[in-house]
Design an enzyme around this catalytic site. Structure first.
Site, PDB file in Angstrom:
ATOM      1  N   HIS A  20       4.832  -5.677 -20.188  1.00  0.00           N
ATOM      2  CA  HIS A  20       5.423  -4.711 -19.243  1.00  0.00           C
ATOM      3  C   HIS A  20       5.219  -3.264 -19.737  1.00  0.00           C
ATOM      4  O   HIS A  20       6.178  -2.566 -20.059  1.00  0.00           O
ATOM      5  CB  HIS A  20       6.920  -4.997 -19.042  1.00  0.00           C
ATOM      6  CG  HIS A  20       7.475  -4.362 -17.795  1.00  0.00           C
ATOM      7  ND1 HIS A  20       8.474  -4.923 -17.050  1.00  0.00           N
ATOM      8  CD2 HIS A  20       7.172  -3.196 -17.162  1.00  0.00           C
ATOM      9  CE1 HIS A  20       8.774  -4.141 -16.017  1.00  0.00           C
ATOM     10  NE2 HIS A  20       7.984  -3.083 -16.063  1.00  0.00           N
TER      11      HIS A  20
ATOM     12  N   THR B 242       1.100  -5.773 -11.620  1.00  0.00           N
ATOM     13  CA  THR B 242       1.772  -4.752 -12.436  1.00  0.00           C
ATOM     14  C   THR B 242       3.074  -4.333 -11.757  1.00  0.00           C
ATOM     15  O   THR B 242       3.620  -3.278 -12.076  1.00  0.00           O
ATOM     16  CB  THR B 242       0.869  -3.508 -12.624  1.00  0.00           C
ATOM     17  OG1 THR B 242       0.491  -3.019 -11.330  1.00  0.00           O
ATOM     18  CG2 THR B 242      -0.368  -3.816 -13.436  1.00  0.00           C
ATOM     19  N   SER B 243       3.560  -5.153 -10.836  1.00  0.00           N
ATOM     20  CA  SER B 243       4.766  -4.796 -10.072  1.00  0.00           C
ATOM     21  C   SER B 243       6.000  -5.477 -10.662  1.00  0.00           C
ATOM     22  O   SER B 243       6.661  -4.923 -11.554  1.00  0.00           O
ATOM     23  CB  SER B 243       4.541  -5.193  -8.610  1.00  0.00           C
ATOM     24  OG  SER B 243       5.737  -5.181  -7.896  1.00  0.00           O
ATOM     25  N   ARG B 244       6.278  -6.667 -10.202  1.00  0.00           N
ATOM     26  CA  ARG B 244       7.378  -7.458 -10.750  1.00  0.00           C
ATOM     27  C   ARG B 244       6.960  -8.927 -10.744  1.00  0.00           C
ATOM     28  O   ARG B 244       6.381  -9.405  -9.756  1.00  0.00           O
ATOM     29  CB  ARG B 244       8.646  -7.312  -9.909  1.00  0.00           C
ATOM     30  CG  ARG B 244       9.419  -6.028 -10.108  1.00  0.00           C
ATOM     31  CD  ARG B 244      10.078  -5.928 -11.485  1.00  0.00           C
ATOM     32  NE  ARG B 244      10.853  -4.706 -11.621  1.00  0.00           N
ATOM     33  CZ  ARG B 244      10.378  -3.545 -12.090  1.00  0.00           C
ATOM     34  NH1 ARG B 244       9.112  -3.451 -12.478  1.00  0.00           N
ATOM     35  NH2 ARG B 244      11.154  -2.492 -12.182  1.00  0.00           N
TER      36      ARG B 244
ATOM     37  N   GLU C 112      11.240 -12.239 -17.593  1.00  0.00           N
ATOM     38  CA  GLU C 112      11.105 -11.390 -18.789  1.00  0.00           C
ATOM     39  C   GLU C 112      12.391 -11.370 -19.590  1.00  0.00           C
ATOM     40  O   GLU C 112      13.472 -11.346 -18.994  1.00  0.00           O
ATOM     41  CB  GLU C 112      10.754  -9.949 -18.362  1.00  0.00           C
ATOM     42  CG  GLU C 112       9.333  -9.828 -17.880  1.00  0.00           C
ATOM     43  CD  GLU C 112       8.986  -8.409 -17.424  1.00  0.00           C
ATOM     44  OE1 GLU C 112       9.600  -7.447 -17.905  1.00  0.00           O
ATOM     45  OE2 GLU C 112       8.091  -8.291 -16.595  1.00  0.00           O
TER      46      GLU C 112
ATOM     47  N   MET D  90       0.845  -1.207   0.000  1.00  0.00           N
ATOM     48  CA  MET D  90       0.000   0.000   0.000  1.00  0.00           C
ATOM     49  C   MET D  90       0.878   1.254   0.000  1.00  0.00           C
ATOM     50  O   MET D  90       0.705   2.158   0.818  1.00  0.00           O
ATOM     51  CB  MET D  90      -0.923  -0.047   1.226  1.00  0.00           C
ATOM     52  CG  MET D  90      -2.117   0.848   1.122  1.00  0.00           C
ATOM     53  SD  MET D  90      -3.172   0.430  -0.259  1.00  0.00           S
ATOM     54  CE  MET D  90      -4.789   0.748   0.428  1.00  0.00           C
ATOM     55  N   GLY D  91       1.802   1.321  -0.937  1.00  0.00           N
ATOM     56  CA  GLY D  91       2.609   2.526  -1.130  1.00  0.00           C
ATOM     57  C   GLY D  91       1.865   3.457  -2.073  1.00  0.00           C
ATOM     58  O   GLY D  91       0.638   3.409  -2.184  1.00  0.00           O
ATOM     59  N   ARG D  92       2.632   4.277  -2.789  1.00  0.00           N
ATOM     60  CA  ARG D  92       2.000   5.249  -3.703  1.00  0.00           C
ATOM     61  C   ARG D  92       1.076   4.559  -4.704  1.00  0.00           C
ATOM     62  O   ARG D  92      -0.055   4.976  -4.901  1.00  0.00           O
ATOM     63  CB  ARG D  92       3.081   5.976  -4.516  1.00  0.00           C
ATOM     64  CG  ARG D  92       3.860   6.988  -3.784  1.00  0.00           C
ATOM     65  CD  ARG D  92       4.717   7.731  -4.809  1.00  0.00           C
ATOM     66  NE  ARG D  92       5.802   8.420  -4.163  1.00  0.00           N
ATOM     67  CZ  ARG D  92       6.972   7.866  -3.862  1.00  0.00           C
ATOM     68  NH1 ARG D  92       7.218   6.619  -4.190  1.00  0.00           N
ATOM     69  NH2 ARG D  92       7.894   8.556  -3.245  1.00  0.00           N
ATOM     70  N   ILE D  93       1.613   3.535  -5.376  1.00  0.00           N
ATOM     71  CA  ILE D  93       0.823   2.907  -6.443  1.00  0.00           C
ATOM     72  C   ILE D  93      -0.359   2.145  -5.849  1.00  0.00           C
ATOM     73  O   ILE D  93      -1.490   2.247  -6.344  1.00  0.00           O
ATOM     74  CB  ILE D  93       1.707   1.998  -7.325  1.00  0.00           C
ATOM     75  CG1 ILE D  93       2.772   2.840  -8.035  1.00  0.00           C
ATOM     76  CG2 ILE D  93       0.858   1.230  -8.351  1.00  0.00           C
ATOM     77  CD1 ILE D  93       3.812   2.046  -8.822  1.00  0.00           C
TER      78      ILE D  93
END
Ligand code: 8YV
Length: 332
Positions: free
Chosen positions: A294, A245-247, A276, A162-165
């Site tokens: 990505h 959508t992170s890693r 990837e 629960m950071g910025r994104i």
């Protein structure tokens, strides 16, 4: 550090937007990659022998072996990207090399794409669009029981990180009527929880078994590698969806693919993958997965803002100031 007689050598590993490259040429002895061919490990090692500053991206592995080849003039690695899992931060720090990144400027774009996947997967958006485009299908018109997906309104979204994104995703999701649940290393402030009407789960395991959609929004660190492990993925309800959508490394991709194939997880929206650019063939072959290359932060505005941040970090550092986006290993 370069003498005042010469401009600092800034080696940029990938093609950046023209305006960014133009400004870099004005300010630095910028060595640009106009063909955009990804650099090999040995090319990066060669570059570090002469670079004062390296500007890598997510596709460059700036690991211990690479940093070991750096000449003493290398003082700054100014990453073009927010995630810094491509850089061995401890080795850089031990060598006295500063690392910066580009936080903030890709938050909204990444959150938009996350929301797009949260909508696209349960509502079978790509499947429907592909069906219509394929003339061989001869669409026969509307049917009351065909192409049915699942409603997202009123469902529970579990945000990991629960950071910025994560918060930007929560804001969007709340507007779509989803109930916000989250797991984070630290509980966010009461004000944020109140604004988002968010429920905090200290136990990720407990959250996973209760939510309808999981969104991965934490960075990839040694601590989050395979955070969604085989065991944890099996805690999800068979009706649950996974969005990342992170890693890719945060999820055990093989197990995710296996569980989707087995019907033990309803589907996934994935913008990132564990190895990837390779993507698990089971994931690519599944109708219940929307897979993107990505591209969550891929807007021209975002890429220009990222370039601007990189330039500001380099300029501040070279002028003897603390760069605004300095990365400390303890942050991750
Ligand atoms: C970037 C990203 O475009 O910033 C990040 O961490 O994942 C991407 O969206 C990429 O990293 C550029 O290096």
């Amino acid at each position: 550090m370069p003498t005042s007689a010469r401009k600092p050598i800034v080696i940029v590993t990938r093609k950046l937007p023209d305006v960014v490259e133009t400004r870099m040429r004005e300010l630095f002895d910028a060595r640009l990659n106009v063909d955009d061919a990804p650099m090999t490990q040995s090319q990066i090692m060669e570059a570090l022998k002469i670079a004062d500053v390296l500007v890598p991206t997510v596709t460059d592995r700036v690991d211990r072996a690479v940093i070991a080849q750096a000449g003493p003039q290398l003082r700054l690695i100014a990453n073009f990207g927010t995630g810094v899992d491509n850089i061995d931060l401890d080795t850089a720090r031990n060598r006295g090399i500063t690392v910066t990144n580009t936080p903030g400027v890709l938050t909204e774009d990444t959150a938009d794409m996350t929301m797009a996947l949260i909508l696209a997967v349960p509502r079978r958006l790509v499947e429907g669009a592909d069906y219509l485009k394929n003339a061989a299908n001869h669409w026969g018109g509307w049917s009351p029981t065909w192409m049915l997906g699942h409603r997202i309104y009123g469902k529970r979204l579990g945000i990991i990180g629960m950071g910025r994104i994560g918060q930007a995703v929560a804001r969007r999701a709340k507007a779509f009527g989803l109930q916000i649940h989250y797991h984070n290393r630290r509980r966010v402030s009461q004000d944020v929880e109140k604004e988002l009407e968010a429920t905090y789960w200290e136990s990720l395991d407990q959250m996973l078994s209760r939510v309808d959609i999981v969104s991965v929004n934490c960075p990839h660190t040694p601590g989050t590698y395979h955070l969604l492990s085989a065991r944890r993925l099996r805690l999800l309800k068979p009706s649950a969806y996974v969005v990342n959508t992170s890693r890719g490394e945060v999820i055990d991709e093989n197990e995710l693919a296996r569980l989707i194939e087995a019907g033990a997880i309803a589907g996934a929206g994935l913008d990132v993958f564990e190895h990837e650019p390779a993507v698990n063939p089971k994931i690519l072959g599944s109708e219940r997965v929307v897979a993107l290359p990505h591209m969550s932060s891929a807007t021209i505005e975002g890429r220009i803002d990222m370039g601007e941040k990189v330039i500001i970090n380099i300029k501040a550092f070279l002028d003897g100031h603390a760069p605004p986006d300095r990365v400390h290993p303890a942050m991750f």
